[in-house]
Motif scaffolding. Sequence first.
Motif, PDB file in Angstrom:
ATOM      1  N   SER A 192       0.823  -1.207   0.000  1.00 49.30           N
ATOM      2  CA  SER A 192       0.000   0.000   0.000  1.00 49.30           C
ATOM      3  C   SER A 192       0.860   1.262   0.000  1.00 49.30           C
ATOM      4  N   GLU A 194       3.696   1.812  -1.682  1.00 49.08           N
ATOM      5  CA  GLU A 194       4.075   2.156  -3.053  1.00 49.08           C
ATOM      6  C   GLU A 194       2.937   2.878  -3.765  1.00 49.08           C
ATOM      7  N   GLU A 195       1.716   2.385  -3.607  1.00 51.93           N
ATOM      8  CA  GLU A 195       0.588   3.007  -4.295  1.00 51.93           C
ATOM      9  C   GLU A 195       0.308   4.401  -3.739  1.00 51.93           C
ATOM     10  N   GLN A 199       0.724   7.793  -5.864  1.00 52.66           N
ATOM     11  CA  GLN A 199      -0.399   8.724  -5.985  1.00 52.66           C
ATOM     12  C   GLN A 199       0.059  10.149  -5.678  1.00 52.66           C
TER      13      GLN A 199
END
Length: 217
Positions: A192, A194-195, A199
Amino acid sequence: MTMTSPRSEARTARGRTPSRGERQVDGERTRAALLDAALDEFTAKGFAGARVRDIATRAGVSKDLVAYHFGGKDGLYLAVQEAWLRREDTFSDPDLPLTELVARYLRDALTDPRPLRLLLWRGLTDPDHAPPDADPEAEDLTATRARQQHGELPDDIEPAMLRLLLLAAVAAPVAFPDTTVRLFGTSLDDPSFEERYLQGLRGLLAHLSSAAATSAQ
């Protein structure tokens, strides 16, 4: 098994003389093991602190093989850099949208942060004792200028500043892992993270692109 000399590469487990192809494969494996071990040692201790003996021990070979394959510590360091440049070529494409290009650099840095740590070590080294450089030429800003012309980046900011900003944004989790964990409240190994970080980078790039569009009007 620890090898004791370059000649030991020409021996198989049964003591017979291997074929030319077998010797080539064995030599390539030794080089690969030394490169990986050197990357570990250089990123852990810097160029000055790394020792050839420790690199060889980590690779499971004689330290004489460092000189045999790379000519010494300097040559090994250059080979590590060149290996990174080849790796970079596998995912870096100047024709990609900037958001995807930055995402690829981030994923690579999070998957294996050692090359980026090597770059950070270089920045912390006294220039008078800097390690050898496989790519000593000045940074080419042609691609950054092209993105400014195409409206991906604002043209009222110096290209060098934009390049440094993007490098810093990608490098931050590797350069400041503890601070990053405290700020995001999650481990860098958590998928999570990395995302979430991507973002944020996409948002940053969107603002830069918007600024570019505004300045073009």
